[in-house]
Design an enzyme around this catalytic site. Structure first.
Site, PDB file in Angstrom:
ATOM      1  CG  ASP A  86      -2.787  -2.160  -7.421  1.00  0.00           C
ATOM      2  OD1 ASP A  86      -2.382  -2.504  -6.158  1.00  0.00           O
ATOM      3  OD2 ASP A  86      -3.803  -1.775  -7.435  1.00  0.00           O
ATOM      4  CB  SER A  87      -4.334  -6.266  -6.448  1.00  0.00           C
ATOM      5  OG  SER A  87      -4.879  -5.161  -6.105  1.00  0.00           O
ATOM      6  CB  CYS A 145       0.251  -3.558  -5.074  1.00  0.00           C
ATOM      7  SG  CYS A 145      -0.663  -4.648  -4.009  1.00  0.00           S
ATOM      8  CD  GLU A 202      -9.707  -2.803  -8.883  1.00  0.00           C
ATOM      9  OE1 GLU A 202      -9.988  -3.227 -10.013  1.00  0.00           O
ATOM     10  OE2 GLU A 202      -8.712  -2.082  -8.511  1.00  0.00           O
ATOM     11  CB  CYS A 232      -4.411  -0.080   0.902  1.00  0.00           C
ATOM     12  SG  CYS A 232      -5.024  -0.771  -0.691  1.00  0.00           S
ATOM     13  CB  THR A 233      -1.759   1.894  -4.219  1.00  0.00           C
ATOM     14  OG1 THR A 233      -2.267   0.549  -4.502  1.00  0.00           O
ATOM     15  CG2 THR A 233      -0.335   2.017  -3.540  1.00  0.00           C
ATOM     16  CG  HIS A 234      -7.210  -0.471  -4.535  1.00  0.00           C
ATOM     17  ND1 HIS A 234      -6.170  -1.203  -4.571  1.00  0.00           N
ATOM     18  CD2 HIS A 234      -8.004  -0.651  -5.581  1.00  0.00           C
ATOM     19  CE1 HIS A 234      -6.199  -1.899  -5.535  1.00  0.00           C
ATOM     20  NE2 HIS A 234      -7.412  -1.591  -6.134  1.00  0.00           N
TER      21      HIS A 234
HETATM   22  N1  DGL Z   1      -3.610  -1.785  -3.918  1.00  0.00           N
HETATM   23  C1  DGL Z   1      -3.255  -2.760  -3.181  1.00  0.00           C
HETATM   24  C2  DGL Z   1      -2.272  -2.399  -1.960  1.00  0.00           C
HETATM   25  O1  DGL Z   1      -1.763  -1.381  -1.858  1.00  0.00           O
HETATM   26  C3  DGL Z   1      -4.548  -3.598  -2.786  1.00  0.00           C
HETATM   27  C4  DGL Z   1      -4.348  -4.999  -2.399  1.00  0.00           C
HETATM   28  C5  DGL Z   1      -5.573  -5.932  -2.744  1.00  0.00           C
HETATM   29  O2  DGL Z   1      -5.830  -6.228  -3.891  1.00  0.00           O
HETATM   30  O3  DGL Z   1      -6.097  -6.541  -1.737  1.00  0.00           O
HETATM   31  O4  DGL Z   1      -2.542  -3.092  -0.868  1.00  0.00           O
END
Ligand code: DGL
Length: 260
Positions: A8-9, A71, A149, A181-183
């Protein structure tokens, strides 16, 4: 067994990895947080493809047999490129638009996602494919990834952002919000409180875990636990500090070496 790779990012993909581990604790996994390049939400598709390629090369070097692009933004920007250029299977994210359309009773749903995820046409094509008669309102959510984060899951700043993004959707009649978004699953408790009763929040971590499980044969001994390894492209100590809190136990994070 060869490990799976998950990236992921940053730390958002832990919301997907925890579902994979819940379903298949036997799978060894390597997690890469691209924290040195987070967020992806403000990056171009080409920049995201470059990052996804660097991480894929690293994971394949570690022997990964399957890669989960945990992500939504990276999936939208890069999964087609990855599938065309590598022979291992890639499992990507698909925002829960289809189940949200099936679940709504007001006929209005909201889709929360990053700017980059909403910039391309892939997410809009997904919406057009499934919306039927349902009104779908998309909402870019700058700042939320950064809050996760930092490990700020329900402080005043995080709540102010969630309120700003969710309130107009609910005022427009949405009864179902897609966490695209996975966050965002890490913000579920705060968002549920802000949204109030009667609002359904949907993500696809569990569906991705089912897909991963279906692609890999199960180990016959039920009590085997696959080891988990953690890497970051940012500061490993910072990734370990917040990542351990999100994961629910301490993790040891190494720096992912970048190819010259
Ligand atoms: N977890 C990422 C997603 O699902 C976040 C992307 C980001 O870093 O902006 O989109």
């Amino acid at each position: 067994m060869a490990p799976i790779g998950v990236f992921d990012s940053g730390l958002g993909g832990l919301s997907v990895l925890r579902e994979i581990v819940a379903k298949r604790p036997d799978l060894p996994a390597i997690y890469v947080a691209d924290s040195g390049h987070c967020p992806y939400g403000a990056k171009s598709a080409d920049q995201i493809i470059e990052r996804a390629t660097a991480i894929t090369d690293f994971l394949l070097g570690q022997g990964a047999q399957l890669i989960v692009v945990a992500c939504n933004t990276a999936t939208i920007a890069a999964v087609e490129y990855l599938r065309a250029n590598y022979s291992v299977p890639f499992v990507g994210m698909e925002p829960a638009v289809k189940p949200a359309v099936a679940a709504t009773r007001t006929g209005v749903i909201g889709v929360l996602a990053t700017g980059a995820a909403l910039a391309g046409d892939k997410l809009h094509r997904l919406i057009d494919r499934h919306r039927g008669e349902v009104r779908v309102i998309t909402q870019p959510c700058p700042g939320l990834v950064e809050q996760v984060e930092r490990g700020d899951l329900d402080g005043p700043e995080t709540r102010a952002l969630l309120t700003r993004y969710a309130e107009p959707l609910i005022a427009a009649g949405a009864d179902t919000l897609v966490l695209g978004c996975t966050h965002y699953p890490f913000l579920r408790a705060a968002l549920a409180e802000i949204a109030g009763p009667g609002i359904t929040l949907l993500d696809t971590g569990e569906a991705v875990a089912r897909r991963v499980a279906s692609l890999l044969p199960a180990v016959p001994t039920a009590d085997v636990r696959g080891p988990l390894r953690w890497y970051s492209t940012g500061d490993p100590a910072a990734t370990a500090a917040v990542g351990g809190r999100l994961w629910g136990q301490a993790i040891k994070v190494d720096a992912m070496p970048e190819a010259p």
